[in-house]
Design a protein around this motif. Structure first.
Motif, PDB file in Angstrom:
ATOM      1  N   ALA A 143       1.867   3.865  -7.046  1.00 12.51           N
ATOM      2  CA  ALA A 143       2.523   5.023  -7.648  1.00 12.51           C
ATOM      3  C   ALA A 143       1.784   5.468  -8.904  1.00 12.51           C
ATOM      4  O   ALA A 143       1.712   6.673  -9.205  1.00 12.51           O
ATOM      5  CB  ALA A 143       3.975   4.683  -7.980  1.00 12.51           C
ATOM      6  N   THR A 144       1.215   4.517  -9.616  1.00 13.60           N
ATOM      7  CA  THR A 144       0.484   4.860 -10.839  1.00 13.60           C
ATOM      8  C   THR A 144      -0.710   5.771 -10.506  1.00 13.60           C
ATOM      9  O   THR A 144      -0.929   6.798 -11.160  1.00 13.60           O
ATOM     10  CB  THR A 144      -0.021   3.580 -11.529  1.00 13.60           C
ATOM     11  N   ILE A 145      -1.450   5.378  -9.479  1.00 11.58           N
ATOM     12  CA  ILE A 145      -2.586   6.213  -9.098  1.00 11.58           C
ATOM     13  C   ILE A 145      -2.101   7.606  -8.695  1.00 11.58           C
ATOM     14  O   ILE A 145      -2.596   8.626  -9.169  1.00 11.58           O
ATOM     15  CB  ILE A 145      -3.361   5.588  -7.915  1.00 11.58           C
ATOM     16  N   PRO A 198      14.197  -0.265 -13.272  1.00  9.38           N
ATOM     17  CA  PRO A 198      13.189   0.648 -12.740  1.00  9.38           C
ATOM     18  C   PRO A 198      11.806  -0.001 -12.886  1.00  9.38           C
ATOM     19  O   PRO A 198      11.580  -0.739 -13.841  1.00  9.38           O
ATOM     20  CB  PRO A 198      13.280   1.881 -13.630  1.00  9.38           C
ATOM     21  N   VAL A 199      10.922   0.253 -11.918  1.00  8.14           N
ATOM     22  CA  VAL A 199       9.577  -0.317 -12.005  1.00  8.14           C
ATOM     23  C   VAL A 199       8.552   0.752 -11.641  1.00  8.14           C
ATOM     24  O   VAL A 199       8.894   1.831 -11.176  1.00  8.14           O
ATOM     25  CB  VAL A 199       9.398  -1.503 -11.033  1.00  8.14           C
ATOM     26  N   GLY A 220       0.796  -1.226   0.000  1.00  4.22           N
ATOM     27  CA  GLY A 220       0.000   0.000   0.000  1.00  4.22           C
ATOM     28  C   GLY A 220       0.823   1.267   0.000  1.00  4.22           C
ATOM     29  O   GLY A 220       0.295   2.356  -0.198  1.00  4.22           O
ATOM     30  N   GLU A 221       2.114   1.148   0.234  1.00  3.24           N
ATOM     31  CA  GLU A 221       2.957   2.336   0.338  1.00  3.24           C
ATOM     32  C   GLU A 221       3.032   3.061  -1.014  1.00  3.24           C
ATOM     33  O   GLU A 221       3.132   2.440  -2.060  1.00  3.24           O
ATOM     34  CB  GLU A 221       4.352   1.896   0.812  1.00  3.24           C
ATOM     35  N   MET A 253       7.030   5.876  -5.165  1.00  7.46           N
ATOM     36  CA  MET A 253       6.911   6.674  -6.378  1.00  7.46           C
ATOM     37  C   MET A 253       8.193   7.493  -6.600  1.00  7.46           C
ATOM     38  O   MET A 253       8.631   7.691  -7.724  1.00  7.46           O
ATOM     39  CB  MET A 253       5.703   7.602  -6.264  1.00  7.46           C
ATOM     40  N   MET A 254       8.802   7.935  -5.492  1.00  8.05           N
ATOM     41  CA  MET A 254       9.971   8.796  -5.624  1.00  8.05           C
ATOM     42  C   MET A 254      11.239   8.007  -5.959  1.00  8.05           C
ATOM     43  O   MET A 254      12.172   8.556  -6.536  1.00  8.05           O
ATOM     44  CB  MET A 254      10.175   9.594  -4.317  1.00  8.05           C
TER      45      MET A 254
END
Lengths: 279, 251, 292
Positions: free
Chosen positions: C246-248, C240-241, C218-219, C224-225
Motif C-alpha cells: 500500500a505504501t508503494i 490501523p496499519v 503481494g495484494e 490500501m482501501m
C-alpha cells in the motif's frame, strides 16, 4: 465418540466452511447488481464524466479499458502461446527447462504492485514511453503471461501424442505438425487461457497506477502513447478519493467492471467444460 | 531380387536398455516381410527405426547402420521429413487425424507443398481406391474421419500413407484393433500393394504373417532368431525356438 | 511453396518459439534488475539496517526517515490474520470439494471459487469499505473500522481460491489405493480423510498455504482501501496499519522521480520481490515433493 457420529459432525463442518466461501461470492455479486443496476443507463455508459466525476458517465474509462486490454492481449498471445509450444514440443528435461518453469511460477507470484514499479522503471522512464497505453499494456502483458502459458501448455499436453506421430509419419515437419494438427486441436484450451488473461488484465489496478491510468481525463485516446482512464482505477478513485459522491454511481462503476470480468470468466469456464467433455 | 533395406550390426537402446541386438537383415524390393515374435521382442522398435520415429523418444540411441537404397538413413544430411515421406507407416490402432476424410488424405501431399485442387482430388480418389475404401466413402468425403468404423479408419490410414507416394510401407500390427472381416479387407489391400511397394509387417498373429508375407522373420528378446521363406518357417523352421513360438508353446 | 523458403521460414519460427520459451527467465531477471537499478540508489542515503529496522517512515519530512519496520509489521499482521482465517477454511473447502461433494455440485462449487478469484481486488476493497468496515467498527466498538482485522478478513477471501485450488490438486493426486486400503480396513470415510489423506496431501497443503501467503503479501488495492494506512507498528489487530504494498501504491504518484523517496519505494519493491520469490520457491519445492 462413535465414528459414524464423528464423521457426520466433521462433514457438516467441512460443508459450513465451503458455504462460508461460496455465499459471500454470491453476496458480493448480488449487492453490486442490486445497488448498481438502477444507475446504469445509456448516459452512464456513453457520456463523459462531469462535475468532478460526481455526474455524467464513465465512457472514457470503458474505452480506455478496452484499448488497454486489447493491446495487452496482442502482446501476450504470441509470446505466451509460443512459450507453451516451446515447453510442450521442444524443451527437453534439462536445467534450462527447469529454470523456465521456475521463472513462470515466479512471474505468477510477483506482486502486482511490483509489476507496476517494473513498468514504471522500464517502459515509462527507461524506454521513455511515458504513462501510456503501450506502457500499461506491456506491463500487464508480462503479468498475464503465466496464465496464458499455463493454460496453453495444458491444452497442448492434452493433444494425443499419436496425432503428432501420425502427422510426422506422413512426412510433415515438426512445425507443420504443430501448426496443422496440434494447434487446431488445442485451440479451445488456448482460448480459455486468453479469456482468463483478458479477465485478469481488465481487473488489475496496481500495475497500471503509474504506467497508464489517468485520474480524470474526459477525452478518448488518439494513439498508443496517450494516457487513458481505466475502469478499476476509476472505481478506486470514486470510492476513496471523491467525497460526497452518489453511492449508486460508485456501485454502477463496480457493476460494469465486475460484469466485464465475470462474463469473461464465465465464458472461459463454459468453453473449458465443453472442451474437456470432447476429449 | 534387389535389396531395398539392409541393416548392419544395428543396436538400439532406450537409456540403458537394449531393445534390438546386433541385427543384420535384408529386405527385398516388392516383398512383404512379416516380422513375428512375442511382446517386447524388438519388432516395433526395429520398425520405427526405419522411418526414424524412434527419434521422438529422448532416451533413444543406436549404433550400426540402416541402409535404404544403400544410404544410411541416420547419416548426416539425410532429411528426416523426406525419409518419412518415402517410408510410410500404418499404426497399430487406426489413427485418423481430427479432420475430414478428404483432409486426412491430402494432409501429406499438402505439407509437401501441393496446392493444385485437381491434382489433390485425383490423389484422394486413387489412394482410396488402392486401399479398397473408395466405394464406401466416395459420397461423404467431408465426413469427420473419426466417425468411420474401425476397419474403415485403418484403410483410410493406409490410403493416407499411399497419398504421399512412399516406396516402403511399414505396418505395425495393423489389425490389432479390428474384427476378422475388417482384418481380411486390410490384408487384401496389403497383398495388392506388394506389387508397387516394399512392405514390412509387424504382427502378433502368426497366421496373418502366414497369409500375406513372402518371407517371415522371427524376433525374440531383441534378436532375430531366424528369417526364411514363409512356408519354410512354418513347416520346417531351423531353430527350435521358432518352432516353439509358432506351435504356441510360448508368446 | 518453394521448399527452401519453407525451410527458412520454419527455421525462423522455431527460433521465435525458442526465444518465447525462455523469455520468462528474461522477464524475471529484468524485473529484478530494474528494481535494483532504481532501488539500490537509496542506500547512498540510508543504511540497509536503518531501512529494514528503522521505526519511522517519514519520507517527505526534513530530514526524511526511511525505516520500514512499521510497514513490514503492517504486512505481517495483515498476512498472519488472513492466513489464520483462510488456511483452515480453504483446506476444509478443498477437502469437501475433492472428497465429499456430489459430482454435480462439485463443478458449481469450483466455478464459484474461480469467480471469487476473478473478482478484481479493487472491487473487493470497495465492498470491504461499504460493508465490512462499518461492521467491524460497530461489532468491536472501535473509533474506525479501517483496521488490520478488516484487511485480514478481506484478504483471507482473496487467498482462499489459491489455497483451495492447490490443496484440491493435492488431494486429487493421492493414489486411489491409499484410500481403498484404509476403507478396506474398516475405517470410515472421515477417518480415512483425517488419518490418511491429509497426511498424504501434506506437502500440497503446505504449498497451498505458502502460495496463499504470497498472494496476501503481494495484494495491494484492497489492503490500501481497508486497513487505514497508518505507518505505525500496530499493537493489536484492531489498529490501523499500512503494508509494504500500500505504501508503494499510495506514494509513488507523488514521489518526485529520482528523489530519495522514489528510490525508497523501489527499495520496498526489492523487499517484496525477494519475499515472494522465496515463498514461491518453497511452495515449488513442496509441490515437486508431492509428485515424487
Amino acid at each position: 465418540m462413535n465414528p459414524k457420529l464423528a464423521q457426520k459432525i466433521a462433514f457438516i463442518i467441512l460443508l459450513l466452511a465451503t458455504i462460508l466461501v461460496i455465499v459471500p461470492v454470491g453476496m458480493i455479486v448480488v449487492i453490486i447488481v442490486v445497488k448498481g443496476a438502477p444507475a446504469i443507463n445509456w448516459e452512464f455508459l456513453l457520456a463523459m464524466p462531469s462535475k468532478g466525476m460526481r455526474a455524467g458517465g464513465i465512457f472514457p474509462a470503458i474505452v480506455g479499458t478496452i484499448y488497454l486490454v486489447a493491446a495487452t492481449i496482442l502482446f501476450a498471445i504470441p509470446v505466451g502461446v509460443f512459450s507453451a509450444i516451446y515447453l510442450v514440443e521442444y524443451a527437453r528435461e534439462n536445467l534450462l527447462t527447469r529454470m523456465v518453469k521456475l521463472a513462470i511460477i515466479n512471474l505468477a507470484g510477483v506482486p502486482s504492485i511490483v509489476y507496476g514499479l517494473f513498468g514504471l522503471g522500464l517502459f515509462v522512464i527507461f524506454l521513455g514511453f511515458g504513462p501510456s497505453i503501450i506502457a500499461g499494456a506491456l506491463t500487464l502483458a508480462i503479468m498475464i503471461l503465466p496464465i496464458i502459458i499455463t493454460t496453453s501448455k495444458e491444452a497442448l499436453d492434452s493433444v494425443p501424442r499419436s496425432y503428432r506421430e501420425a502427422s510426422l509419419a506422413l512426412g510433415a515437419s515438426k512445425w507443420q505438425t504443430i501448426r496443422h494438427v496440434v494447434l487446431p486441436s488445442a485451440l479451445p484450451g488456448i482460448l480459455t487461457g486468453i479469456i482468463l488473461g483478458i479477465s485478469r488484465a481488465a481487473g488489475e489496478t496496481a500495475p497500471i497506477l503509474f504506467t497508464v491510468a489517468a485520474f480524470y481525463l474526459p477525452r478518448l485516446p488518439r494513439t498508443m502513447f496517450d494516457q487513458v482512464m481505466v475502469l478499476p482505477y476509476h472505481l478506486f478513485v470514486v470510492s476513496t478519493q471523491i467525497p460526497n459522491i452518489k453511492t449508486e454511481y460508485t456501485y454502477a462503476t463496480a457493476l460494469v467492471l465486475v460484469g466485464i470480468v465475470l462474463i469473461a470468466n464465465l465464458a472461459a469456464i463454459i468453453l473449458r467444460s465443453k472442451y474437456r467433455k470432447k476429449i | 531380387m534387389t535389396i531395398k533395406i539392409k541393416t548392419n550390426k544395428l543396436n538400439i537402446y532406450y537409456g540403458d536398455k537394449q531393445a534390438v541386438k546386433s541385427l543384420d537383415i535384408e529386405i527385398y524390393n516388392n516383398e512383404i516381410l512379416g516380422i513375428i515374435g512375442p511382446a517386447n521382442s524388438g519388432k516395433t522398435t526395429f520398425l520405427r527405426s526405419l522411418n526414424r520415429l524412434n527419434d521422438l523418444s529422448p532416451s533413444f540411441s543406436h549404433d550400426g547402420e540402416v541402409l535404404i537404397d544403400g544410404v544410411d538413413i541416420y547419416s548426416k544430411g539425410v532429411d528426416v521429413n523426406s525419409l518419412r515421406k518415402r517410408v510410410g507407416m500404418v499404426f497399430a490402432l487406426p489413427l485418423p487425424l481430427p479432420m475430414s476424410i478428404y483432409e486426412n488424405i491430402v494432409y501429406g501431399p499438402k505439407r509437401q507443398g501441393l496446392t493444385d485442387k485437381k491434382k489433390l482430388n485425383e490423389i484422394v480418389e486413387a489412394s482410396l481406391k488402392e486401399a479398397y475404401l473408395w466405394d464406401e466413402v466416395k459420397d461423404r468425403l467431408d465426413l469427420q474421419a473419426m466417425r468411420l468404423s474401425g476397419g474403415q479408419q485403418q484403410r483410410l490410414c493406409i490410403a493416407r500413407t499411399l497419398a504421399v507416394e512412399p516406396e516402403i510401407i511399414l505396418f505395425d500390427e495393423p489389425s490389432s484393433g479390428l474384427d476378422p472381416i475388417s482384418t481380411a479387407r486390410v490384408e487384401e489391400a496389403m497383398v495388392k500393394l506388394k506389387e508397387k511397394y516394399t512392405i514390412v509387417l509387424v504382427t502378433n498373429h502368426t497366421k496373418q504373417a502366414a497369409r500375406v508375407s513372402s518371407r517371415v522373420a522371427f524376433f525374440l528378446m531383441g534378436e532375430m532368431i531366424e528369417i526364411d521363406k514363409t512356408d519354410r518357417i512354418f513347416t520346417n523352421p531351423k531353430d527350435s525356438r521358432t518352432e516353439g513360438y509358432i506351435s504356441g508353446k510360448f508368446g | 511453396m518453394n521448399i527452401k523458403f519453407r525451410r527458412f521460414s520454419e527455421f525462423l519460427i522455431e527460433k521465435a518459439i525458442f526465444l518465447s520459451g525462455i523469455i520468462s527467465i528474461l522477464f524475471v531477471v529484468l524485473i529484478f534488475a530494474f528494481l535494483l537499478k532504481e532501488g539500490l540508489a537509496l542506500f547512498k542515503y540510508v543504511s540497509v539496517k536503518d531501512f529494514i529496522f528503522g521505526a519511522e517512515w517519514y519520507p517527505i519530512s526534513e530530514p526524511p526517515k526511511f525505516g520500514i519496520i512499521s510497514l513490514i509489521m503492517g504486512s505481517v499482521w495483515v498476512t498472519a490474520g488472513a492466513i489464520i482465517i483462510s488456511v483452515p477454511i480453504g483446506i476444509a473447502a478443498a477437502i469437501y470439494i475433492s472428497e465429499i461433494a456430489p459430482r454435480k455440485i462439485r463443478g458449481i462449487l469450483k466455478s464459484g471459487i474461480e469467480m471469487l478469484a476473478a473478482i478484481p481486488s479493487v472491487v473487493i476493497g470497495f465492498i470491504g469499505i461499504t460493508t465490512l468496515v462499518p461492521l467491524v467498527k460497530n461489532v468491536f466498538g472501535l473509533s474506525t473500522g479501517l483496521t488490520a482485522l478488516s484487511g485480514s478478513i478481506m484478504l483471507a477471501f482473496m487467498a482462499i481460491p489459491t489455497i483451495v485450488s492447490i490443496a484440491e490438486d493435492a488431494f486429487y493426486s493421492i493414489p486411489k489405493r491409499y484410500k481403498e486400503a484404509a476403507l478396506a480396513l474398516g475405517a470410515t470415510h472421515w477417518q480415512t480423510i483425517w488419518r490418511v489423506l491429509i497426511k498424504a496431501a501434506f506437502p500440497g497443503i503446505v504449498a497451498a498455504s505458502m502460495l496463499g501467503i504470497g498472494r496476501v503479501i503481494g495484494e495491494t488495492m484492497a489492503v490500501m482501501m481497508i486497513t487505514g494506512n497508518v505507518a505505525k507498528i500496530p499493537n493489536s489487530i484492531f489498529d490501523p496499519v499500512r503494508t509494504l504494498t500500500a505504501t508503494i501504491a499510495a506514494e509513488m504518484g507523488e514521489a518526485v522521480r529520482g528523489s530519495d523517496h522514489y528510490f525508497a519505494l523501489f527499495a520496498i519493491g526489492i523487499v517484496l520481490f525477494v519475499i515472494t520469490f522465496l515463498i514461491n520457491l518453497i511452495a515449488d519445492i513442496y509441490i515437486n515433493r508431492e509428485l515424487k
